[in-house]
Design an enzyme around this catalytic site. Structure first.
Site, PDB file in Angstrom:
ATOM      1  N   TYR A 194       0.854  -1.200   0.000  1.00  0.00           N
ATOM      2  CA  TYR A 194       0.000   0.000   0.000  1.00  0.00           C
ATOM      3  C   TYR A 194       0.883   1.241   0.000  1.00  0.00           C
ATOM      4  CZ  TYR A 194      -4.029  -2.991   1.010  1.00  0.00           C
ATOM      5  OH  TYR A 194      -5.021  -3.933   0.938  1.00  0.00           O
ATOM      6  N   GLU A 195       0.409   2.313  -0.652  1.00  0.00           N
ATOM      7  CA  GLU A 195       1.286   3.465  -0.846  1.00  0.00           C
ATOM      8  C   GLU A 195       1.566   4.225   0.440  1.00  0.00           C
ATOM      9  OE1 GLU A 195      -1.484   5.687  -3.633  1.00  0.00           O
ATOM     10  OE2 GLU A 195      -0.610   7.315  -2.485  1.00  0.00           O
ATOM     11  N   SER A 196       0.858   3.897   1.511  1.00  0.00           N
ATOM     12  CA  SER A 196       1.185   4.480   2.809  1.00  0.00           C
ATOM     13  C   SER A 196       2.500   3.921   3.356  1.00  0.00           C
ATOM     14  CB  SER A 196       0.042   4.213   3.788  1.00  0.00           C
ATOM     15  OG  SER A 196      -0.431   2.881   3.667  1.00  0.00           O
TER      16      SER A 196
END
Lengths: 255, 269
Positions: free
Chosen positions: A56-58
């Site tokens: 996930y881009e987090s």
């Protein structure tokens, strides 16, 4: 709108999620967008792809959430991750460097070459509708080995001409990605609540390759804003299995 | 030096009209309380920078604090649109809002360049998209060694960067963990920085993935328990997903937003 097509056994939204989940092969490293892609990826991980690595881009690498994350920065993603890194690092060292096999994206609008608009409807400076914008999608679409896109079918979503290209699919057609120097191969499948579309190997135009049970080619055409190319061998998507439905519903109930 | 100030003092000392300001935090650790204090102090003509504007910038934009927004994804995560932002972009209400729009990968590079003291960052990005047609801060550049065409984006160096962390120690060092976003880059790229924290501790525990910013790299530390609500602080609070959903009808209506705003302005921290 979720249409019940099978005597109350499952909805078209469930068919979409399950069909999208089936696209994810076991063992792949997948950059996951929030919403439909995240639902599908987590169904896949519980079914046939237990070794898929969800990113996930987090900054969460290898997340194994026990419920569907409400946002890309949901705490469950970092708690269950193999590694947590910063946002600069996730985009630069992991995505840009070419370490991701599959990008899994949603979209507001898509065209026949699987280019995506999530920015504006209407003119950019005087928009009719201001959409959220790019987020991580342009570089996910550019740099992942391949891209799977999932979105509900309608004439507002499947359009002849995008008002804005937020993320590049196959651009203007064959060879366009290579000319632009993009490293990833681009979209390999589009999964909607009506059907599966795949780019023709030669023309790169999306072809209707499979209709979901109870859906006709006419149904798909009337929900599509361009004249649809239909594959010679049109399949019918296998309906969701009892196990797929159980996994999907359990995930949703836990969320 | 990480000087302990009240949030009111910290904002009054460092935040001025017309500045470029960044309140960072990636879904996690968003410094909402600091945003509300900026609204209370009536700052105007701010250029706001954030990867994901989130509700905190919807509130600042709706309150008329901003004249420009630099961003990558402007939605209410899992809910829908940011309606105060849309009203400003689509209808110039309560005032016009200039937007400078990037991708997250591009903004991350802009933050890295800002933190590194470089004038620009480089990435493989934006190619074939419409973003470069509308955003002046996206340019093509040739690699001097290989000739490869790449994309350059300018550094971000805000006047003030504001983040929230879980803890400060008594010397004003700060520590945060969980999803760490671009907060380190935000603090290091900004001319001044304010960090709100959940609590002050005698000593930091060792934490996997924990980030410590030394006191001398930070200007002000303000103790604000619950400062990121409705965002969250890992190990302290959960994200208030109900608030994010409840925000939608508030932000859709100018009247409902005005009522909400009156409540914020009346609260004295």
């Amino acid at each position: 709108m979720s249409i019940d097509r099978r005597n109350g056994q499952w909805t078209s939204d469930e068919m979409m999620a399950v069909a999208a989940a089936r696209e994810l092969a076991d063992g792949v490293v997948c950059f996951v967008g929030i919403g439909l892609p995240s639902t599908a990826a987590n169904v896949a991980r519980r079914m046939h792809a237990p070794n898929a690595v969800l990113i996930y881009e987090s900054g969460c690498i290898g997340s194994r959430p026990d419920h569907l994350p409400a946002s890309i920065g949901d705490g469950v993603l970092s708690e269950t991750a193999v590694a947590n890194v910063g946002v600069v690092e996730i985009f630069s060292y992991w995505l840009q460097a070419g370490r991701i096999d599959v990008g899994f994206l949603g979209a507001a609008q898509i065209d026949r070459f699987a280019n995506i608009n999530t920015t504006v409807i209407g003119a950019y400076d005087t928009p009719k509708v201001r959409l959220p914008g790019a987020g991580g999608a342009p570089e996910i679409a550019a740099n992942c080995g391949e891209v799977i896109i999932t979105l509900p079918h309608s004439r507002r979503a499947f359009v002849e001409q995008l008002d804005f290209v937020t993320s590049l699919g196959h651009g203007a057609g064959p060879g366009n990605r290579e000319q632009l120097g993009l490293r990833g191969r681009g979209p390999s499948a589009v999964i909607s609540d009506l059907c599966v579309l795949r780019p023709d190997p030669d023309t790169k135009e999306l072809n209707l390759t499979s209709v979901h049970p109870g859906v006709s080619v006419d149904d798909v055409q009337s929900a599509t804003g361009w004249e649809l190319a239909v594959a010679d061998e049109l399949a019918i998507t296998p309906p969701p299995t009892a196990e797929e439905l159980a996994v999907l519903r359990e995930l949703k109930a836990a969320s | 030096m990480g000087e302990f100030l009240s949030l009111r003092e910290a904002v009054a000392r460092y935040v001025e009209d017309g500045q470029t300001l960044a309140l960072e935090g990636f879904t996690h650790l968003i410094p909402f309380a600091a945003g509300h204090e900026i609204i209370r102090q009536g700052r105007r003509d701010l250029t706001l920078v954030r990867m994901t504007p989130d509700l905190v910038y919807d509130q600042l934009i709706g309150a008329g604090c901003a004249s420009k927004l630099i961003f990558g994804w402007g939605g209410n995560p899992g809910v829908g649109s940011l309606h105060r932002m849309r009203d400003a972009v689509e209808n110039q209400f309560p005032r016009p809002l200039e937007v400078e729009e990037h991708s997250h990968a591009g903004l991350a590079e802009r933050w890295r360049a800002g933190a590194a003291g470089l004038p620009f960052g480089v990435l493989r990005g934006y190619v074939g998209t419409s973003l470069a047609d509308h955003t002046k801060t996206i340019a093509s550049i040739s690699c001097p060694f290989t000739g490869e065409e790449l994309t350059a984006v300018p550094a971000i160096n805000p006047d003030v960067g504001i983040i929230h962390a879980q803890q400060a120690d008594r010397d004003g060092n700060v520590m945060y963990w969980g999803i760490t976003g671009v907060q380190k880059e935000c603090v290091l790229a900004s001319r001044h920085s304010i960090v709100t924290v959940e609590e002050v501790v005698d000593e930091f525990a060792v934490r996997t993935g924990g980030v410590v910013l030394p006191s001398w790299a930070v200007d002000a530390v303000a103790v604000v328990p619950g400062g990121p609500h409705p965002s969250y602080a890992h190990d302290y609070s959960d994200r208030d997903n109900d608030f994010y959903a409840a925000w939608d009808p508030i932000a859709r209506s100018r009247d409902a937003f005005t009522d909400w705003l009156a409540g914020v302005v009346e609260v004295k921290p």
